[in-house]
Design a protein around this motif. Structure first.
Motif, mmCIF file in Angstrom:
data_model
loop_
_atom_site.group_PDB
_atom_site.id
_atom_site.type_symbol
_atom_site.label_atom_id
_atom_site.label_comp_id
_atom_site.label_asym_id
_atom_site.label_seq_id
_atom_site.Cartn_x
_atom_site.Cartn_y
_atom_site.Cartn_z
ATOM 1 N N GLY A 20 0.565 -1.140 0.011
ATOM 2 C CA GLY A 20 -0.169 -0.013 -0.080
ATOM 3 C C GLY A 20 0.902 1.080 -0.003
ATOM 4 N N GLY A 21 2.132 1.081 -0.206
ATOM 5 C CA GLY A 21 2.951 2.371 -0.186
ATOM 6 C C GLY A 21 3.226 2.869 -1.838
ATOM 7 N N GLN A 22 3.932 4.234 -1.751
ATOM 8 C CA GLN A 22 4.641 4.632 -3.051
ATOM 9 C C GLN A 22 5.975 4.576 -2.845
ATOM 10 N N VAL A 23 6.532 4.627 -4.059
ATOM 11 C CA VAL A 23 8.059 4.774 -4.296
ATOM 12 C C VAL A 23 8.542 5.859 -5.101
ATOM 13 N N ALA A 24 9.665 6.466 -4.485
ATOM 14 C CA ALA A 24 10.529 7.541 -5.247
ATOM 15 C C ALA A 24 11.663 6.804 -5.962
ATOM 16 N N VAL A 25 11.974 6.733 -6.805
ATOM 17 C CA VAL A 25 12.928 6.092 -7.525
ATOM 18 C C VAL A 25 14.056 7.143 -8.266
ATOM 19 N N MET A 26 14.942 7.706 -7.695
ATOM 20 C CA MET A 26 15.865 8.686 -7.909
ATOM 21 C C MET A 26 17.318 8.249 -8.905
ATOM 22 N N VAL A 27 17.433 9.010 -9.722
ATOM 23 C CA VAL A 27 18.462 8.656 -10.801
ATOM 24 C C VAL A 27 19.452 9.783 -10.979
ATOM 25 N N PRO A 28 20.728 9.753 -11.155
ATOM 26 C CA PRO A 28 21.409 11.012 -11.385
ATOM 27 C C PRO A 28 21.068 11.851 -12.516
ATOM 28 N N ILE A 42 12.273 15.122 -7.831
ATOM 29 C CA ILE A 42 11.480 14.211 -7.077
ATOM 30 C C ILE A 42 11.757 15.039 -5.697
ATOM 31 N N SER A 43 12.862 15.133 -5.075
ATOM 32 C CA SER A 43 12.969 15.529 -3.401
ATOM 33 C C SER A 43 12.400 17.124 -3.547
ATOM 34 N N GLU A 44 12.528 17.646 -4.709
ATOM 35 C CA GLU A 44 12.057 19.115 -4.138
ATOM 36 C C GLU A 44 10.669 19.130 -4.428
ATOM 37 N N ARG A 45 10.060 18.697 -5.530
ATOM 38 C CA ARG A 45 8.797 19.172 -5.837
ATOM 39 C C ARG A 45 7.626 18.208 -5.199
ATOM 40 N N VAL A 46 7.976 16.981 -5.190
ATOM 41 C CA VAL A 46 6.705 16.037 -5.027
ATOM 42 C C VAL A 46 6.464 15.830 -3.482
ATOM 43 N N GLU A 47 5.272 15.850 -3.257
ATOM 44 C CA GLU A 47 4.682 15.331 -1.948
ATOM 45 C C GLU A 47 4.001 14.087 -1.984
ATOM 46 N N PHE A 48 4.451 12.825 -1.481
ATOM 47 C CA PHE A 48 3.473 11.743 -1.811
ATOM 48 C C PHE A 48 2.712 11.520 -0.618
ATOM 49 N N LYS A 49 1.671 10.791 -1.125
ATOM 50 C CA LYS A 49 0.391 10.659 -0.028
ATOM 51 C C LYS A 49 1.052 9.606 1.104
ATOM 52 N N ASN A 50 2.039 8.639 0.818
ATOM 53 C CA ASN A 50 2.196 7.520 1.521
ATOM 54 C C ASN A 50 3.630 6.902 0.977
ATOM 55 N N LEU A 51 4.689 7.761 0.980
ATOM 56 C CA LEU A 51 6.039 7.415 0.420
ATOM 57 C C LEU A 51 6.426 6.390 1.545
ATOM 58 N N THR A 52 6.772 5.167 1.212
ATOM 59 C CA THR A 52 7.472 4.162 1.979
ATOM 60 C C THR A 52 8.703 3.596 1.723
ATOM 61 N N LEU A 53 9.110 4.011 0.424
ATOM 62 C CA LEU A 53 10.469 3.589 0.103
ATOM 63 C C LEU A 53 11.085 4.429 -0.965
ATOM 64 N N ALA A 54 12.427 4.976 -0.772
ATOM 65 C CA ALA A 54 13.224 5.604 -1.560
ATOM 66 C C ALA A 54 14.182 4.798 -2.346
ATOM 67 N N VAL A 55 14.185 4.801 -3.494
ATOM 68 C CA VAL A 55 15.393 3.741 -4.292
ATOM 69 C C VAL A 55 16.235 4.747 -4.832
ATOM 70 N N ILE A 56 17.625 4.790 -4.748
ATOM 71 C CA ILE A 56 18.379 5.548 -5.477
ATOM 72 C C ILE A 56 19.641 4.802 -6.011
ATOM 73 N N ASP A 57 19.541 5.298 -7.550
ATOM 74 C CA ASP A 57 20.570 4.662 -8.409
ATOM 75 C C ASP A 57 21.717 5.368 -8.289
ATOM 76 N N GLU A 58 22.674 4.943 -7.778
ATOM 77 C CA GLU A 58 23.833 5.952 -7.618
ATOM 78 C C GLU A 58 24.913 6.096 -8.636
ATOM 79 N N GLN A 59 25.153 4.961 -9.308
ATOM 80 C CA GLN A 59 26.118 5.249 -10.631
ATOM 81 C C GLN A 59 26.994 6.194 -10.501
#
Ligand code: ADP
Ligand code: MG
Length: 669
Positions: A303-311, A368-385
């Motif tokens: 039931g969560g949401q995810v932010a996937v952040m890529v460089p 993603i980190s500046e603009r988006v408000e999630f209703k229920n963010l439960t996971l952040a994935v960072i592809d660091e590369q």
């Protein structure tokens, strides 16, 4: 003063400032903290008698037999000899001149009787020679080690020296940030900074470097310690649900042991009450994305949401394509958010994030980190590369109680990773998927270049794609940069005339992205680039990587580049075109030829260079540190970690260390 823009420096206007920005030089402080990439050793003046291949230095002697010949078009070849008592050092310069009569350089040289030449000696047909050496007709004014800075077209090393000379006038505004008891062991901050730019000798340089490396590690550890020391609680995710089950059933391959273990780690972390802070470390191509996809689906299952952040944007788009391809059929709404996303679409995505109509958003970190408000963010994935800096990593702690999964391809030994990440947990994927054929890597003499490109054309006709990479030209010399671009164009018109070629180089601006996208979409067969092609490009049909002047790349970089091919079953090839002149250069290329393991390459490279090699070009390409090299500087890392721990224990809020606190704040956005 140090926060002032570089336009306060005499002769730096808006145009230069724009060029400076390309080098990340915005303020005077930036100028001070941007260190030379190498040094010219002007401490000793050497006689031509001592010249031997591989040696770099300032040679002095009488000049003789000066000639200039016209080559094609405006190009000229100047030759001369520098006389020793027993041996002659041959000198040549390629230059360009539109004027009639002799070139400017020739005229300068012809006035000289004595000459000082700085350069790298190679073994030529007629004994030792220096091609394109820097010459002085009188004794150069610098003594000691002369800094060589990273440059871009329009900014010369001489300008950068002027800038740093100006900035250093305000050095006294830089505060000491290390606690007092450490200052017995290390030089003070101001002294170290000055010595980094203008060291009197190697010993002074080594000490300065040690101090600043220690400082980098120390600040890094302190920030990790202050920001993340108390692990927070987070959502307890559900046991694997229908989405993850379907995902596993649909996988077209068998997971490797490393992947299975990493997934088990993530499962355990996500289901626990404590916040997950896990790093997945695995070489390029080891299949880290599967782990990320699993984690995403597990979050959505619960039931969560995810932010996937890529460089970068290109990588974001690729990651989105790959995720959406798996997620959409499962009914998991997935969105892409990048700079190019239209304002209307963006608003739509932001709205959907807020009421959970979208489950997974892939995008660049900033967006993603500046603009988006999630209703229920439960996971952040960072592809660091390799791209995120310390700052971004720290900014994540704002994300509060979401679980965090970071993927990294940086090859560092496990013991080191443990020290470095403090309380990040690590899963290592040690092996590549089965059936992956090792990339057939060959060293090719420039004479055989045409054969390589014939081979490329052949592969293309089989429906495969190829990369061709030229070394990033030191754009100090416009002529050089233009020559490289010219060479790329020639290649596309001659050897590669029969196939669809895209060109990407540093002077192209935004249109680069389109070319790369076209290559990714299969509209182009070959991508030729000077600048590093996007580190995380995943083009499954690309099977050939050609690297021109391969001896001019660092080993870590060569390994990364090579990792762009061989990402599927088809046999892949990497051609290193080079004619290494020194034994060391040859040995380094041999490492790449014989090893496919990023960590081993880094270690071998270090062994070859020896930890004492401070003057050389920085090759490690380390993502997090400006100066520090994780492998070379292990001992300092351990020391800094220990000191940081003690300090945090005694003074968790840093109240007793205001200067340190200020420095940490400055480094965080
Ligand atoms: P990286 O670790 O560099 O991010 P990716 O996750 O992009 O690697 O995986 C590289 C390629 O290997 C992808 O095309 C992926 O689908 C494929 N792959 C991943 N795991 C396996 C596996 N166990 N067997 C076969 N192919 C795999
Ligand atoms: Mg990846």
């Amino acid at each position: 003063m140090l926060a002032q823009p570089i336009t306060v420096i005499p002769r730096v206007g808006t145009r230069k400032a724009q060029l400076g920005a390309k080098l990340d030089l915005h303020t005077l402080r930036d100028v001070i903290f941007s260190f030379p990439r190498a040094y010219k050793d002007f401490t000793a003046v050497v006689s031509p008698d001592q010249a031997e291949a591989g040696m770099e230095g300032l040679f002095h002697g009488r000049i003789a037999d000066l000639t200039e010949r016209a080559l094609f078009r405006n190009r000229r070849l100047i030759q001369a000899r520098l006389l020793g008592t027993r041996q002659v050092l041959n000198l040549s310069w390629f230059t360009a001149s539109y004027r009639r009569g002799f070139s400017y350089q020739y005229q300068q040289l012809s006035k000289a009787d004595n000459l000082w030449v700085y350069g790298l000696v190679k073994s030529g047909l007629y004994g030792p020679e220096i091609v394109g050496g820097e010459f002085y007709t009188s004794m150069p004014k610098y003594r000691g080690l002369v800094p060589i800075y990273p440059l871009v077209a329009g900014i010369t090393n001489r300008m950068r020296i002027e800038w740093i000379e100006f900035a250093l006038k305000y050095l006294d505004q830089i505060q000491e940030c290390l606690p007092e008891h450490l200052l017995d062991k290390f030089p003070g901050r101001q002294n170290a900074l000055r010595a980094m730019h203008f060291p009197r000798n190697e010993i002074e340089l080594a000490k300065a470097r040690q101090r600043l490396v220690f400082e980098e590690f120390f600040l890094f550890q302190i920030s990790l310690g202050t920001v993340i020391s108390h692990r927070q609680e987070s959502v307890r995710h559900q046991p694997d649900g229908p989405l993850t089950k379907q995902f596993f059933e649909g996988l077209p391959f068998r997971l490797t042991n490393g992947q299975v273990n990493a997934i088990a780690d993530v499962r355990r972390d996500m289901e626990s009450k404590q916040q997950m802070r896990r790093l997945i470390q695995g070489d390029v191509g080891s299949g880290k994305t599967v782990i990320a996809k699993y984690a995403c689906l597990k979050a959505v299952d619960s039931g969560g949401q995810v932010a996937v952040m890529v460089p970068t944007e290109i990588l974001a788009r690729q990651m989105y394509d790959r995720m959406a391809a798996d997620f959409e059929p499962l009914g998991v709404p997935t969105a892409l958010l990048i700079g190019k996303t239209s304002a209307k679409q963006r608003q739509e995505i932001i709205r959907k994030a807020a009421n959970q109509e979208v489950s997974v958003i892939v995008g660049t970190h900033a967006l993603i980190s500046e603009r988006v408000e999630f209703k229920n963010l439960t996971l952040a994935v960072i592809d660091e590369q390799h791209r995120f800096g310390v700052r971004q990593r720290l900014a994540l702690s704002d994300k509060g109680n979401t679980d965090l999964l970071v993927m990294s391809a940086t090859p560092i030994p496990r013991s080191l990773a443990l020290t470095l990440y403090g309380d990040l947990n690590i899963s290592i994927i040690p092996d590549l998927p089965e059936g992956r054929k090792p990339i057939d890597t060959r060293l090719i003499h420039p004479r055989q270049r045409d054969d390589v490109y014939r081979f490329v054309v052949q592969r293309v006709k089989q429906g495969e794609q190829a990369f061709v990479v030229f070394p990033l030209v030191e754009e100090s010399d416009k002529l050089d940069a233009r020559a490289a671009i010219q060479e790329m164009e020639n290649l596309s018109k001659q050897q590669l005339a029969q196939v669809r070629v895209g060109l990407v180089h540093g002077q192209m601006g935004k249109s680069k992205d389109q070319v790369m996208q076209d290559f990714y979409d299969g509209k182009l067969d070959v991508l030729i680039s000077t600048t590093v092609i996007e580190v995380g490009m995943n083009v499954l049909t690309a099977t050939v990587m050609v690297i021109e002047n391969a001896d001019r790349f660092g080993l870590a970089q060569l390994h990364q580049l090579r990792g762009r091919v061989g990402r599927a079953e088809k046999q892949a090839y990497c051609f290193l075109i080079a004619d290494p002149k020194t034994e060391l250069a040859r040995q380094r290329l041999d490492i790449i030829r014989h090893t496919n393991d990023g960590l081993k390459i880094a270690e071998e490279d270090l062994k070859l260079r020896g930890p004492g090699d401070l003057l050389g070009t920085r090759q490690s390409g380390d993502p997090w540190f400006n100066l520090a090299d994780l492998i070379r500087d292990q001992a300092l890392l351990e020391q800094a970690t220990q000191e940081a721990r003690e300090l945090i224990q005694a003074d968790p809020g840093l109240e007793m260390h205001p200067a340190l606190q200020a420095e940490i704040k400055r480094q965080q956005p």
